[in-house]
Design a protein around this motif. Sequence first.
Motif, PDB file in Angstrom:
ATOM      1  N   UNK A  11       0.810  -1.212   0.000  1.00 15.24           N
ATOM      2  CA  UNK A  11       0.000   0.000   0.000  1.00 15.24           C
ATOM      3  C   UNK A  11       0.850   1.272   0.000  1.00 15.24           C
ATOM      4  N   UNK A  12       2.176   1.120   0.072  1.00 12.09           N
ATOM      5  CA  UNK A  12       3.038   2.296   0.057  1.00 12.09           C
ATOM      6  C   UNK A  12       2.873   3.054  -1.258  1.00 12.09           C
ATOM      7  N   UNK A  61      -1.992   8.464  -5.281  1.00  7.04           N
ATOM      8  CA  UNK A  61      -1.708   7.217  -5.993  1.00  7.04           C
ATOM      9  C   UNK A  61      -0.245   7.119  -6.373  1.00  7.04           C
ATOM     10  N   UNK A  62       0.395   8.244  -6.518  1.00  8.78           N
ATOM     11  CA  UNK A  62       1.820   8.311  -6.816  1.00  8.78           C
ATOM     12  C   UNK A  62       2.326   9.684  -6.410  1.00  8.78           C
ATOM     13  N   UNK A  63       3.647   9.828  -6.325  1.00  7.56           N
ATOM     14  CA  UNK A  63       4.237  11.114  -5.971  1.00  7.56           C
ATOM     15  C   UNK A  63       5.600  11.230  -6.627  1.00  7.56           C
ATOM     16  N   UNK A  91       2.894   6.572   3.605  1.00  5.83           N
ATOM     17  CA  UNK A  91       4.168   5.865   3.477  1.00  5.83           C
ATOM     18  C   UNK A  91       4.557   5.848   2.007  1.00  5.83           C
ATOM     19  N   UNK A  92       5.810   6.161   1.732  1.00  8.79           N
ATOM     20  CA  UNK A  92       6.274   6.302   0.356  1.00  8.79           C
ATOM     21  C   UNK A  92       7.429   5.349   0.100  1.00  8.79           C
ATOM     22  N   UNK A  93       7.424   4.741  -1.078  1.00  7.37           N
ATOM     23  CA  UNK A  93       8.480   3.820  -1.486  1.00  7.37           C
ATOM     24  C   UNK A  93       9.073   4.291  -2.799  1.00  7.37           C
ATOM     25  N   UNK A 128       5.049  12.529   5.958  1.00  7.03           N
ATOM     26  CA  UNK A 128       5.435  11.538   4.950  1.00  7.03           C
ATOM     27  C   UNK A 128       6.517  10.616   5.504  1.00  7.03           C
ATOM     28  N   UNK A 129       6.242   9.330   5.503  1.00  8.69           N
ATOM     29  CA  UNK A 129       7.205   8.337   5.966  1.00  8.69           C
ATOM     30  C   UNK A 129       7.811   7.596   4.774  1.00  8.69           C
ATOM     31  N   UNK A 130       9.081   7.236   4.916  1.00 12.84           N
ATOM     32  CA  UNK A 130       9.795   6.582   3.817  1.00 12.84           C
ATOM     33  C   UNK A 130      10.031   5.119   4.123  1.00 12.84           C
ATOM     34  N   UNK A 131       9.748   4.270   3.172  1.00 11.63           N
ATOM     35  CA  UNK A 131      10.174   2.873   3.222  1.00 11.63           C
ATOM     36  C   UNK A 131      11.645   2.835   2.822  1.00 11.63           C
TER      37      UNK A 131
END
Length: 460
Positions: A11-12, A61-63, A91-93, A128-131
């Motif tokens: 879901x990231x 949906x994207x960044x 959460x962003x990957x 914003x959290x980073x994977x």
Amino acid sequence: MSLSFAAPSDKAIPLHVVSEDDFATWSKDQSASAQAWISAQGFTGASGQAVAVAGEDGAPAMAAIGYGTEKSRKRGRFHLAGGAAKLPKGDYAVVGGLSDQDAPSEALGWLLAGYRFDRYRKQTPLMANLVAPAGVDATRIEALAAGEALTRDLINTPASDMGPPDLEQAARDLAQEHGAKIAVIAGDALLEQNLPMIHTVGRAADRAPRLIDMHWGKTGPKLTLVGKGVCFDTGGLNLKPATSMGLMKKDMGGAAAVLGLAHMIMATGLKLQLRVLIPAVENAVSGNAFRPQDILTSRKGLTVEINNTDAEGRLVLADALALADEEEPDQIISMATLTGAARVAVGPDLAPYFSDDPDFVSALETSAAEQADPVWRMPFHDAYEQLIEPGIADLDNAPKGGFAGCITAALFLRRFVTESPYAHFDIYGWQPTDAPARPKGGVGQGTRAIYAALGPLLRL
């Protein structure tokens, strides 16, 4: 405040790292609706830009974060951190655009962008959290971030809550966290234990001076870190003007730095024997304050003529360095907010250091570039030794003339290390303006570079 990576998840939100040079090509690969939204937001891939594109449900949906140009990246660091604060909660990957070489430092920058000094006032958290990017050692990066956060917290805390007893408690808390041993010599016991200059500098304050001595690790090479812990510096009887005294809560920045570095070392389990020495004092004004023209006898036996009570940091470091040298470790490193001359020489962003060991220099310069932790080598210039020799005593704590102030201070310290490899860092410990991952306030300098250099230097 938790400076840690988000757990990997399907879901990231996919995060594209887009440079200005690659923007046109990247944009063409996006859907028509995404292109329209990106264009409407003015996103071009410039450094520090960020854009989130909503999906059908309205959630991101994207960044994308702008990565600038090669030229712009050379003029700064932690480029992803500049855009992280502009992204909505989630959460962003990273899914592309970030090289394996840059991923560790950019991931660290993102974590550091989440730092908030919230002891006295609630602060807005980073949403914003980073994977952790693929191939990044998440545990190591989180340890570096936690060590840096400790350093920042200690420096940012005012002297009302960060005097010598409080600095001692911070060291005790760190020792307890990692199972280290700690001993403290305080007050008149400093004289009994032959640490006379630490006692002399701190005796005028209500809160007693002390030497904090922490040990960790039972095998491997011996590393001793010595940090200047002047919790507030009035200048003593050579009183500072108000403009110079305003930031003196940060004069224990060297102690804060070595404690942050010690956390990095212990949290990642480096195979070495670590010792941390912190002379913790306040340079105060009182009837028993030390005076100009006093002559002090150091632990090493060298006598020191006091020509300025505001050059006190080198005095307390001298006794601690002499004690460190008696054990003959494989490496001694001192860190201190020692001289204004260092700031004039290289400004606030660089950590000047002194070392005559080519192996140390090589390892440090390589690691500093990799860690986005810039340093600059200064010389132990032997020809200036005469400047610190007043004639009436062995050493002068404040040579007249004003030339080469950071060099003469380093030469002074070197006199107290005769049996061990030695390097000295004259740091600023303060970020004067907000920058990506480095908010205005206390900051670590040189510690990540040192940490990464220890492997090749000590053959860990």
